[in-house]
Motif scaffolding. Structure first.
Motif, PDB file in Angstrom:
ATOM      1  N   ALA A  94      15.442  21.878   0.303  1.00 46.41           N
ATOM      2  CA  ALA A  94      15.539  21.040  -0.727  1.00 46.41           C
ATOM      3  C   ALA A  94      14.234  20.194  -1.049  1.00 46.41           C
ATOM      4  O   ALA A  94      13.739  19.987   0.134  1.00 46.41           O
ATOM      5  N   PRO A  95      14.150  19.908  -2.403  1.00 44.70           N
ATOM      6  CA  PRO A  95      12.702  19.046  -2.583  1.00 44.70           C
ATOM      7  C   PRO A  95      13.200  17.696  -2.006  1.00 44.70           C
ATOM      8  O   PRO A  95      14.235  17.180  -1.965  1.00 44.70           O
ATOM      9  N   HIS A 113      17.540  27.878  -9.863  1.00 46.84           N
ATOM     10  CA  HIS A 113      16.176  27.238 -10.176  1.00 46.84           C
ATOM     11  C   HIS A 113      15.776  26.325  -8.960  1.00 46.84           C
ATOM     12  O   HIS A 113      16.483  25.770  -8.403  1.00 46.84           O
ATOM     13  N   PHE A 114      14.601  26.161  -8.745  1.00 43.29           N
ATOM     14  CA  PHE A 114      13.816  25.342  -7.562  1.00 43.29           C
ATOM     15  C   PHE A 114      13.669  24.119  -8.464  1.00 43.29           C
ATOM     16  O   PHE A 114      12.910  24.094  -9.525  1.00 43.29           O
ATOM     17  N   GLY A 115      13.736  23.011  -7.799  1.00 42.69           N
ATOM     18  CA  GLY A 115      13.601  21.679  -8.096  1.00 42.69           C
ATOM     19  C   GLY A 115      11.835  21.377  -8.129  1.00 42.69           C
ATOM     20  O   GLY A 115      11.241  21.864  -7.046  1.00 42.69           O
ATOM     21  N   ASP A 136       0.846  -1.095  -0.051  1.00 39.77           N
ATOM     22  CA  ASP A 136      -0.026  -0.052  -0.118  1.00 39.77           C
ATOM     23  C   ASP A 136       0.699   1.293  -0.116  1.00 39.77           C
ATOM     24  O   ASP A 136       0.424   2.364   0.475  1.00 39.77           O
ATOM     25  N   ALA A 137       2.192   1.200  -0.471  1.00 36.05           N
ATOM     26  CA  ALA A 137       2.738   2.328  -0.386  1.00 36.05           C
ATOM     27  C   ALA A 137       2.691   3.317  -1.750  1.00 36.05           C
ATOM     28  O   ALA A 137       2.241   2.962  -2.663  1.00 36.05           O
ATOM     29  N   SER A 138       2.956   4.623  -1.543  1.00 38.28           N
ATOM     30  CA  SER A 138       3.104   5.288  -2.614  1.00 38.28           C
ATOM     31  C   SER A 138       4.505   6.451  -2.395  1.00 38.28           C
ATOM     32  O   SER A 138       5.092   6.507  -1.249  1.00 38.28           O
ATOM     33  N   ALA A 139       4.902   6.942  -3.269  1.00 40.82           N
ATOM     34  CA  ALA A 139       6.093   8.073  -3.410  1.00 40.82           C
ATOM     35  C   ALA A 139       5.338   9.335  -3.714  1.00 40.82           C
ATOM     36  O   ALA A 139       4.686   9.555  -4.765  1.00 40.82           O
ATOM     37  N   THR A 140       5.812  10.333  -2.894  1.00 44.00           N
ATOM     38  CA  THR A 140       5.137  11.644  -2.760  1.00 44.00           C
ATOM     39  C   THR A 140       6.357  12.602  -2.937  1.00 44.00           C
ATOM     40  O   THR A 140       7.183  12.672  -2.240  1.00 44.00           O
ATOM     41  N   PHE A 141       6.313  13.716  -4.006  1.00 43.94           N
ATOM     42  CA  PHE A 141       7.262  14.588  -4.001  1.00 43.94           C
ATOM     43  C   PHE A 141       6.740  15.784  -3.252  1.00 43.94           C
ATOM     44  O   PHE A 141       5.627  16.025  -3.042  1.00 43.94           O
ATOM     45  N   HIS A 142       7.742  16.400  -2.449  1.00 52.17           N
ATOM     46  CA  HIS A 142       7.396  17.444  -1.746  1.00 52.17           C
ATOM     47  C   HIS A 142       8.330  18.797  -1.985  1.00 52.17           C
ATOM     48  O   HIS A 142       9.586  18.303  -2.333  1.00 52.17           O
ATOM     49  N   MET A 143       7.912  19.854  -2.185  1.00 52.87           N
ATOM     50  CA  MET A 143       8.890  21.014  -2.349  1.00 52.87           C
ATOM     51  C   MET A 143       8.550  22.214  -1.615  1.00 52.87           C
ATOM     52  O   MET A 143       7.152  22.451  -1.387  1.00 52.87           O
TER      53      MET A 143
END
Length: 160
Positions: free
Chosen positions: A113-114, A137-139, A101-108
């Motif tokens: 740093a992101p 630049h921001f990721g 039940d896993a997921s990968a979530t991007f945070h910024m």
């Protein structure tokens, strides 16, 4: 930059420990942590494009050329190469585990740093992978390119 990331990691770890939880930080992992691809999951997972800026669900992947970063059903985020004669060899893995039940979530945000978290509905956060910005630049996403490189913002975190 590294010192800032280490300080941020210490803050997150301290907060997690204070809350009575365990946080696994997966900054660099080896492909040995990657389980063999299931024919239906690693190759046939839904490709959502070459990058993600929100959440990559279980069995979803980002793809470019013959490279895929897949959020596997076992909770491991894995970069694989799928070229002629190469049946999904793992090049990099987050080393995280969660029961389907896993997921990968991007945070910024604009002060740190992101990063990408690996989250499980049943276990909470099981992994954290740091990325980075540049001075100009921001990721804004996590991506895979046609050279087999997995990036979080402007930091390459894995490669084939």
């Amino acid at each position: 930059m590294l010192t800032k990331q280490l300080l941020q990691t210490k803050r997150i770890l301290a907060a997690a420990l204070a809350a009575g939880t365990v946080l696994v930080t997966a900054l660099i992992s080896t492909p040995a942590n990657a389980s063999p691809p299931a024919e239906s999951s690693a190759q046939a997972g839904k490709c959502v494009g070459a990058s993600f800026a929100k959440t990559l669900s279980t069995e979803d992947a980002i793809c470019s050329g013959g490279y895929r970063v897949t959020m596997q059903g076992d909770g491991n985020l894995v970069l694989r190469v799928f070229h002629a004669g190469v049946p999904g060899r793992a090049c990099w893995a987050s080393g995280t585990r969660a029961p389907g039940d896993a997921s990968a979530t991007f945070h910024m945000n604009y002060t740190d740093a992101p990063w990408v978290t690996i989250d499980s509905q049943s276990q909470g956060q099981v992994g954290l992978i740091w990325g980075g910005h540049t001075l100009q630049h921001f990721g804004t996403n996590a991506s895979v390119n046609g050279k087999g490189e997995f990036w979080i913002g402007y930091v390459r975190v894995g490669a084939c």
